[in-house]
Design a protein around this motif. Structure first.
Motif, short mmCIF file in Angstrom:
data_model
loop_
_atom_site.label_atom_id
_atom_site.label_comp_id
_atom_site.label_asym_id
_atom_site.label_seq_id
_atom_site.Cartn_x
_atom_site.Cartn_y
_atom_site.Cartn_z
N HIS A 24 2.93 2.48 -2.35
CA HIS A 24 3.24 1.57 -1.45
C HIS A 24 2.99 2.50 0.11
O HIS A 24 4.03 3.16 0.18
N ARG B 221 -2.93 -4.40 -7.33
CA ARG B 221 -2.08 -4.30 -6.24
C ARG B 221 -2.03 -2.63 -5.82
O ARG B 221 -2.09 -2.19 -4.38
N PHE B 222 -2.00 -1.83 -6.61
CA PHE B 222 -1.92 -0.42 -6.53
C PHE B 222 -3.33 0.00 -5.72
O PHE B 222 -3.17 0.83 -4.66
N LYS C 229 10.38 -2.59 2.25
CA LYS C 229 8.74 -2.51 1.82
C LYS C 229 8.03 -2.79 3.17
O LYS C 229 7.02 -3.49 3.03
N GLN D 103 -2.96 -0.99 -2.18
CA GLN D 103 -2.12 -0.17 -1.47
C GLN D 103 -2.87 1.19 -0.99
O GLN D 103 -2.53 1.79 -0.25
N GLN E 61 3.77 -10.11 0.69
CA GLN E 61 5.01 -8.89 0.80
C GLN E 61 5.59 -8.88 -0.96
O GLN E 61 6.73 -8.49 -0.81
N ALA F 281 5.06 -6.89 -3.38
CA ALA F 281 5.50 -5.28 -3.95
C ALA F 281 5.17 -5.48 -5.38
O ALA F 281 4.21 -5.57 -5.88
N ARG G 249 -3.56 2.81 2.50
CA ARG G 249 -3.40 4.32 2.90
C ARG G 249 -4.12 4.94 3.55
O ARG G 249 -4.02 5.54 4.53
N ASN H 83 5.00 6.01 -6.22
CA ASN H 83 4.61 4.66 -5.75
C ASN H 83 3.59 4.86 -4.46
O ASN H 83 3.96 5.52 -3.44
#
Lengths: 189, 322
Positions: free
Chosen positions: B46, B258-259, A34, B262, B216, B218, B266, B44
């Protein structure tokens, strides 16, 4: 000049880093779980021979180094420079004695060597794997000893010193492995 | 061109035995084997888990739809859990749109499992039993992320400043040719972990590293005792990262938050924006049972079992041969 991106990196690839030519010894794509990906390289500076490890961000590209190897015959030295010639195009290269400190002891006139060129200028010289050189100095061996056990130092015509079996005498020619600096055999003339 | 596979018949057999032992392990524990789509309409988001796109276009007149080869079967498996499946596992291919390396191939075999009612510590016990069964290793060591950094680099990863961390890494002889603006604190922590700590981990027995920094997390729950920590763990053996586990986040709002972060990241990195898995978020809203889950790289596990140190050497056809 062309450049390589990290998916094209291969061992032995020649690249430019901070203005110097390097060869890639090892490389790996590293991605921690990750996390951001890295490109980890082990590289050798072709000018200094120094090996360093460096980490780039993944996807980095590096400029290609114009480095090539060519066969060349060793001609002579004038103390300061060693002179070589490519026998197919008669191109001559002169190499500073300091930059071949470790290899010049194996260079015998007329032997074929590999010269590494960067932008046409020599960086380093690789002597043949085996060279035949005459002994100029060694202690007389013990009479009757032919086994070679133990050995003694012998100075060769190029100044190199190798360990030879006790039965080897001054003026004989021996074969030496330049990669290890070790005596291989006596050469019958 | 090279038509031949990269491995011998003997390695093929070991691979097959390996998969059979894995299925046996879960059969004995009454954990159900499931299958979920490898090709999905979403993926995902991430930023460090890049997806491969496959275009769905069943007829030239139909406009193509971007679909995603799954980076892990996590979201679909959680939909099964929310439906009431109970504990489940899956052995499948997973895909990453990423470079090849000694431990990386864009297509690889993943084992993912979820144990309902477990937290991450209980799951570590089960993973320990799994590794003992697969690799015949002694019981694993356990160390928190914080203690690990204190042990190896004499610094506290939760409080150290980025500049100080960078200095510590450089003092260890790591030359980093990356601009400061491109590595945040987690980037430097990951660099320290992968370059300085990971190679030394698990020389004689597997190691669980647990309680990662919350930054971190995730898909892990944030610790109820210490909000700086996430209930996430990783397992290492022979210097190789084998798996990543979570006490699974089940709060839909937190997951969506969280998405969104992320996706924002991006955008900042100029990575393609991907559609969020609304079905997965709906499943969380419906209710995910309390559970812990882990994904383990089966090729890496096989590498260790066969003492082969490049992932190519345990795959019939690595990406170059595919």
């Amino acid at each position: 000049m062309a450049s390589y991106n990290s998916s094209e990196f291969r061992n032995g690839l020649k690249v430019m880093i901070d203005g110097d030519p390097y060869t890639v010894i090892e490389h790996d794509h590293v991605r921690p779980g990750k996390g951001q990906a890295f490109h980890r390289m082990k590289i050798r500076n072709l000018k200094t021979g120094r090996v360093v490890e460096r980490t780039y961000k993944s996807g980095e590209s590096l400029e290609a180094a114009d480095v090539m190897e060519t066969d060349a015959q060793y001609l002579y030295n004038d103390g300061e420079h060693y002179h070589f010639m490519n026998p197919s195009n008669f191109e001559q290269y002169s190499v500073n004695a300091d930059s071949i400190e470790d290899t010049k002891q194996w260079l015998k006139e007329n032997d074929m060597c590999l010269v590494l060129l960067w932008n046409g200028n020599p960086l380093s010289v690789t002597p043949p794997n085996f060279v035949e050189l005459r002994i100029t100095e060694t202690d007389p061996g013990l009479k009757g000893d032919t086994s070679g056990g133990g050995g003694k130092p012998a100075t060769l015509e190029t100044g190199a010193v190798v360990r030879v079996p006790l039965f080897i005498q001054v003026d004989e020619v021996i074969k030496v492995d330049t990669r290890t600096g070790e005596y291989v055999s006596r050469v019958k003339e | 061109m090279n038509w031949q596979p990269g491995i011998s018949r003997q390695v093929l057999e070991r691979r097959a035995q390996f998969l059979a032992s894995i299925r046996q392990f879960f059969k004995e524990r009454d954990i159900l084997e499931v299958e979920t789509p490898l090709l999905s309409h979403s993926t995902n988001p991430h930023p460090f888990v890049p997806s491969l796109i496959a275009e769905y276009q069943p007829h030239p007149d139909v406009p193509p739809t971007a679909c995603y080869l799954q980076t892990s079967p996590e979201f679909a498996m959680k939909r099964l859990l929310a439906m009431g499946s109970g504990s489940i596992y899956q052995l499948c291919k997973a895909f990453r749109n990423d470079f090849c390396g000694k431990l990386h191939n864009p297509e690889f075999t993943m084992l993912e499992w979820y144990h309902v009612g477990y937290d991450h510590h209980q799951l570590m016990d089960e993973v320990d039993a799994f590794l003992k069964c697969m690799l015949h290793v002694p019981p694993a060591e356990r160390v928190s992320y914080q203690a690990l950094f204190q042990q190896h680099l004499n610094t506290d990863p939760l409080t150290v400043e980025t500049a100080e961390l960078k200095k510590i890494i450089e003092q260890q002889g790591i030359e980093v040719a990356i601009a400061d603006s491109e590595l945040d604190k987690d980037g430097w922590l990951n660099l320290a972990m992968s370059h300085l700590i990971e190679p030394k981990l698990g020389k004689t027995r597997p190691v669980f590293v647990y309680d990662y920094p919350a930054s971190q997390a995730a898909l892990a729950k944030i610790s109820s005792h210490d909000a700086r920590l996430a209930e996430r763990f990783e397992v290492y053996y022979q210097g190789i990262e084998l798996g990543n586990g979570f006490h699974e986040l089940s709060n839909e709002n937190e997951q969506r938050k969280r998405f969104k972060q992320q996706l924002k990241e991006r955008e900042r990195q100029e990575l393609p924006i991907v559609p969020l898995d609304e079905n997965f978020l709906k499943a969380l809203e419906h209710g995910l049972p309390d559970c812990a889950g882990i994904a383990i790289g089966i090729d890496r596990l096989l590498m260790i079992a066969l003492k082969k140190w490049n992932i190519r050497d345990v795959m019939g056809f690595d990406f170059d041969r595919s």
